[in-house]
Design a protein around this motif. Structure first.
Motif, PDB file in Angstrom:
ATOM      1  N   UNK A 196       0.811  -1.209   0.000  1.00 15.74           N
ATOM      2  CA  UNK A 196       0.000   0.000   0.000  1.00 15.74           C
ATOM      3  C   UNK A 196       0.846   1.261   0.000  1.00 15.74           C
ATOM      4  N   UNK A 197       1.986   1.158  -0.645  1.00 15.66           N
ATOM      5  CA  UNK A 197       2.846   2.313  -0.821  1.00 15.66           C
ATOM      6  C   UNK A 197       2.803   2.650  -2.302  1.00 15.66           C
ATOM      7  N   UNK A 198       2.985   3.888  -2.644  1.00 18.20           N
ATOM      8  CA  UNK A 198       2.923   4.249  -4.062  1.00 18.20           C
ATOM      9  C   UNK A 198       4.334   4.429  -4.602  1.00 18.20           C
ATOM     10  N   UNK A 199       4.597   3.808  -5.738  1.00 15.28           N
ATOM     11  CA  UNK A 199       5.915   3.889  -6.372  1.00 15.28           C
ATOM     12  C   UNK A 199       5.778   4.427  -7.796  1.00 15.28           C
ATOM     13  N   UNK A 201       7.931   3.648 -10.163  1.00 13.82           N
ATOM     14  CA  UNK A 201       8.201   2.501 -11.031  1.00 13.82           C
ATOM     15  C   UNK A 201       8.290   1.275 -10.145  1.00 13.82           C
ATOM     16  N   UNK A 202       8.212   0.090 -10.754  1.00 15.52           N
ATOM     17  CA  UNK A 202       8.145  -1.107  -9.922  1.00 15.52           C
ATOM     18  C   UNK A 202       9.483  -1.340  -9.231  1.00 15.52           C
ATOM     19  N   UNK A 203       9.462  -1.531  -7.920  1.00 14.07           N
ATOM     20  CA  UNK A 203      10.705  -1.728  -7.177  1.00 14.07           C
ATOM     21  C   UNK A 203      11.338  -3.066  -7.553  1.00 14.07           C
ATOM     22  N   UNK A 204      12.639  -3.067  -7.790  1.00 12.00           N
ATOM     23  CA  UNK A 204      13.310  -4.299  -8.200  1.00 12.00           C
ATOM     24  C   UNK A 204      14.452  -4.661  -7.263  1.00 12.00           C
ATOM     25  N   UNK A 205      14.940  -5.865  -7.464  1.00  9.40           N
ATOM     26  CA  UNK A 205      16.062  -6.378  -6.676  1.00  9.40           C
ATOM     27  C   UNK A 205      17.309  -5.505  -6.897  1.00  9.40           C
TER      28      UNK A 205
ATOM     29  N   UNK B 174       9.749  -4.989 -12.980  1.00  6.42           N
ATOM     30  CA  UNK B 174      11.093  -5.427 -12.581  1.00  6.42           C
ATOM     31  C   UNK B 174      11.066  -6.720 -11.761  1.00  6.42           C
ATOM     32  N   UNK B 175      12.100  -7.510 -11.929  1.00 10.64           N
ATOM     33  CA  UNK B 175      12.270  -8.712 -11.113  1.00 10.64           C
ATOM     34  C   UNK B 175      12.634  -8.328  -9.677  1.00 10.64           C
ATOM     35  N   UNK B 176      12.092  -9.101  -8.749  1.00 12.62           N
ATOM     36  CA  UNK B 176      12.409  -8.930  -7.328  1.00 12.62           C
ATOM     37  C   UNK B 176      13.493  -9.953  -6.945  1.00 12.62           C
ATOM     38  N   UNK B 177      13.951  -9.891  -5.707  1.00  9.24           N
ATOM     39  CA  UNK B 177      14.962 -10.870  -5.246  1.00  9.24           C
ATOM     40  C   UNK B 177      14.471 -12.287  -5.508  1.00  9.24           C
ATOM     41  N   UNK B 180      14.911 -13.615  -9.053  1.00 10.66           N
ATOM     42  CA  UNK B 180      16.258 -14.054  -9.448  1.00 10.66           C
ATOM     43  C   UNK B 180      16.599 -15.413  -8.844  1.00 10.66           C
ATOM     44  N   UNK B 212       0.672   2.776 -10.001  1.00  8.27           N
ATOM     45  CA  UNK B 212       1.401   3.295  -8.838  1.00  8.27           C
ATOM     46  C   UNK B 212       1.851   2.170  -7.898  1.00  8.27           C
ATOM     47  N   UNK B 213       1.658   0.938  -8.324  1.00  8.39           N
ATOM     48  CA  UNK B 213       2.221  -0.233  -7.635  1.00  8.39           C
ATOM     49  C   UNK B 213       1.820  -0.331  -6.160  1.00  8.39           C
ATOM     50  N   UNK B 214       0.564  -0.046  -5.887  1.00  3.74           N
ATOM     51  CA  UNK B 214       0.079  -0.194  -4.502  1.00  3.74           C
ATOM     52  C   UNK B 214      -0.121  -1.660  -4.165  1.00  3.74           C
ATOM     53  N   UNK B 341      10.469  -6.144   1.685  1.00  2.00           N
ATOM     54  CA  UNK B 341      10.569  -5.620   0.321  1.00  2.00           C
ATOM     55  C   UNK B 341       9.177  -5.678  -0.317  1.00  2.00           C
ATOM     56  N   UNK B 345       3.699  -5.825  -5.578  1.00  2.00           N
ATOM     57  CA  UNK B 345       3.229  -4.584  -6.189  1.00  2.00           C
ATOM     58  C   UNK B 345       2.256  -4.824  -7.341  1.00  2.00           C
TER      59      UNK B 345
END
Lengths: 216, 561
Positions: A196-199, A201-205, B174-177, B180, B212-214, B341, B345
């Motif tokens: 429920x946070x707004x970004x 761009x999509x957060x990545x590793x 994007x890929x997350x941890x 990978x 917005x990736x909520x 993390x 999203x």
């Protein structure tokens, strides 16, 4: 693919209820602030464990309710941890637990709302009291004895064959404590819940060059 | 009484596409929708926390008891999901059937995975000898896929896989941890792990804002950052001035003239319970796979005693669905104790394991065709692994936190095969409260699907091992219907004796009657259905326009070629 993220869905399934809470008068410590006509839901949700007011249990007797509250606090207690583990300074912060999050109120509300749970909870609490003899209730036991009893109920290796009822009750009690705690702001903050946070761009590793994440 | 060019029953993916395309071509369209219009500001509560709601997100207990769908909760207004139109299941059939009756239907809440089907899907019967080929080639449908992707915005990458043709894509999520880690394990296992095709706007697109990736997309999006019919299609249709949308209009039957051709639709007003009729030159049924079959089966007349356009006897037959289930779950010790993390999203999947089975040789495995996996896990809203940890107290609480980033699981998407045992008909004894005879569902998983399920569990164990993850077990198959990917009931094909519709979704029997939803699709594949519903509906809509404008309404479709 249909449906919700697995965890929200699992939670909802776990919370399936059987009866309306028509006479519900509201929570004290754990307040909910659901407004049917809220102006706009991008607003920061305004609900927080408010100051403790005298909560009147809807289902439990005062004595039962006290035991529920004691059990909640033992299952998910307030804890302290290093405030800044990375820099080695020995300052501590307190992380509130299930009691501070008003989980006993939640459990009372849920059991009140679901007749299929009522007998199990009542019998379970009675079992806890009878297993606490010579003390009259579990809540009256000294802390080391409370702990000894919970150890027997919580760990398979310490189970006693004749204590099945207590083991099952502990499991149920822990389940409702977890559900109640991790659906409060306190509980979600204890996980550093990142949703429920707004970004933008999509957060990545960010562990570049270490796809297997060995030794991170 | 007004007469329209076209009546469209349903406003979801297929109906919405049809309404938009026909209105933009200047045709007068009357759209019927079984429920009301939704107001995202009031009906969607995706930005609420569990503690903002009385039952921490659960729907009111009284509604919950009535609920036949798992979608009901406090994050969405409770009348959005159908509770009043009853249906039957045959003895032995389990069927979960969440139906969104709000305008836009399930596109308001869909999972957004949007892969193209491929020639290997359309010509599967020729490869393995089972079932029937689709009456279209990939080459023929590919341009429609491209146009749909450009309309709705799909995020992915070019992957060059034979069963997953590439399309026109926005940048991927994007890929997350965890991605990978899974990717490395998948490589060792010899299975693919790739960005999914996600209809989620990673950048602003056609006037729609970027996501917005909520993370709570499946509770509705209040800014329209993924495709839904009300955000993407209906405003365009309205702007033409050619659309009349009638809400709370529950279609009862398609009316026919003295020649047995469609002339209109009889519907019941949900609020007043009054029956009303509307007339048009052409009728499009896009009520979703099973409801479309129900409406047509209930459209009986002296011309069509077993249902409208059912001379083949195939109306309602060949119901297919996806078996969904957790083929394996566990945790990734690499991530124990890591900072939280935002893994969720997109509220569903960012990546997937597209079909890798039976690609070179159609009979390589112990089953025909193929399945795919969607991964899940990471830091989520609720620590649902809490029961895997023994104990209580400070150590228990600390372990819940330590395990928070680590959960991982794989959901299989395994298609059922065409089977005579799986179909819908009309319950001879029961009517719903609106007076409509209830649809009755007959369904069981076939052996091939169950062999895929067994295979998927074995693959998962190996995958967990190769990921360096701890395998803890698997779930059971979900109830049929759970995926919401039902297909069949009005299958398209060239032979009027064996298929309800021709290769344009036009009734073989009734040339001014069309189906524009998953009912015309021949079967489920390893991909989801919505993108294909959109592409086939676009194609059918343009065919309707051509037919109406040329004035030669005939079901003698030009043959494939």
């Amino acid at each position: 693919m249909a449906g919700q993220g697995p965890s929200r869905r699992e939670l909802l399934q776990a919370l399936t209820l059987a009866s309306a809470a028509a006479a519900f008068t509201g929570f004290g410590r754990w307040g909910y602030a659901f407004a049917e006509n809220a102006a706009h839901h991008h607003d920061t949700p305004k609900s927080d464990p408010g100051p403790h007011t005298n909560y009147n249990p809807q289902f439990f007797t005062p004595s039962e309710y006290h035991s529920v509250d004691v059990l909640c606090a033992l299952i998910l207690p307030a804890t302290t941890s290093l405030a800044h583990p990375e820099d080695g300074t020995k300052t501590y912060k307190t992380q509130p637990g299930a009691r501070e999050a008003g989980v006993a109120e939640f459990i009372d509300f849920m059991v009140f709302s679901d007749p299929t749970l009522q007998e199990t909870f009542r019998n379970g609490l009675q079992w806890m009291d009878s297993a606490s003899a010579p003390a009259s209730t579990f809540a009256d036991l000294a802390a080391p004895q409370q702990d000894a009893l919970l150890q027997r109920l919580a760990f398979a290796a310490k189970h006693r064959a004749e204590e099945k009822v207590g083991q099952e009750f502990f499991k149920l009690m822990r389940r409702y404590t977890v559900m109640g705690f991790y659906t409060t702001r306190i509980g979600l903050e204890s996980l550093d819940y990142p949703g429920l946070t707004f970004y933008a761009s999509s957060p990545g590793c960010t562990h570049h060059g270490n796809p297997e994440h060995v030794g991170i | 009484m007004d007469t329209y060019d076209v009546i469209v029953i349903g406003t979801g993916a297929g109906g919405g596409m049809t309404i938009k395309t026909l209105c933009e071509a200047g045709l007068k369209v009357c759209a019927l929708n079984a429920g009301r219009e939704l107001d995202p500001a009031k009906d969607f509560r995706e930005h609420r926390m569990p503690y903002d709601m009385k039952f921490r997100g659960q729907d009111s207990p009284a509604r919950q008891r009535q609920s036949v769908g798992y979608m009901d909760n406090e994050y969405v207004s409770s009348d959005v999901w159908e509770h009043d139109i009853a249906y039957s299941t045959a003895p032995g059939t389990r069927w979960t059937w969440p139906r969104c009756n709000g305008v836009g239907g399930k596109t308001n809440f869909w999972g957004r995975s949007a892969a193209r089907m491929a020639e290997i899907d359309f010509k599967a019967a020729s490869r393995d000898g089972f079932g029937v080929d689709w009456p279209v080639s990939y080459e023929e449908i590919a341009p429609y896929y491209t146009r749909v992707e450009q309309m709705i915005g799909v995020a992915s990458t070019i992957q060059n896989r034979p069963s997953n043709p590439d399309g026109s894509y926005l940048p991927p999520i994007n890929f997350r941890c965890m991605d990978y880690i899974i990717e490395a394990g998948a490589k060792k296992t010899g299975v693919p792990y790739l960005p999914d095709r996600m209809a989620q706007l990673t950048q602003a697109h056609n006037g729609h804002p970027a996501c917005h990736f909520c993370g709570n997309c499946t509770e509705g999006c209040d800014v329209g950052a993924f495709f839904s019919s009300p955000y993407f299609f209906l405003p365009l249709a309205r702007a033409t001035g050619n659309l009349e949308l009638r809400t709370n209009a529950i279609a009862r039957e398609v009316l026919v003239d003295e020649n047995g051709r469609a002339k209109g639709v009889a519907y019941v007003d949900r609020i007043t319970r009054q029956e009303r009729e509307v007339f048009a030159k052409t009728v499009v049924v896009a009520a979703s796979c099973i409801s479309t079959a129900q409406i047509l089966l209930n459209s009986r007349s002296r011309h069509w005693p077993t249902g409208l356009g059912n001379s083949s006897g195939q109306l309602g037959r060949n119901l297919c669905d996806h078996l969904y289930g957790t083929s394996g779950y566990g945790y990734m010790p690499q991530l124990l104790g890591q900072p939280s993390f935002p893994d969720n999203v997109s509220s569903a999947t960012i990546a997937w394991l597209p079909r890798w089975q039976n690609l070179d040789n159609p009979k390589q495995e112990k089953f025909i065709r193929g399945y795919s996996f969607y991964p899940g896990g990471g830091c989520d809203e609720f620590p649902s692994y809490y029961d895997d940890i023994e104990g209580y107290g400070a150590s228990y609480k600390a372990e819940i936190k330590r395990r928070y980033p680590t959960p991982v699981s794989f959901t299989v998407q395994a298609p059922s095969q065409q089977s005579e045992k799986n179909f819908v008909d009309i319950d001879p004894d029961k009517k719903d409260i609106f007076g409509n005879p209830q649809v009755r569902i007959h369904f069981e998983w076939d052996d091939n699907t169950l062999r895929m399920w067994d295979h998927s569990k074995q693959v998962c164990e190996e995958l967990f091992h190769n990921m360096g993850a701890v395998y803890q077990g698997h779930g059971d198959p979900e109830s049929p219907g759970w995926s919401l990917h039902e297909t069949g009931t009005c299958r398209m094909g060239n032979d009027p004796k064996h298929f309800v519709t021709n290769r344009f979704g036009q009734s073989h029997d009734v040339p001014n009657l069309y189906a524009c939803d998953a009912s015309v699709l021949l079967n489920c594949t390893d991909k989801t259905t919505t993108l294909s519903v959109l592409a086939f509906s676009l194609r059918t809509s343009e065919y309707i326009i051509q037919q109406l404008k040329s004035g030669t309404v005939t079901s003698k479709a030009p043959s494939a070629g």
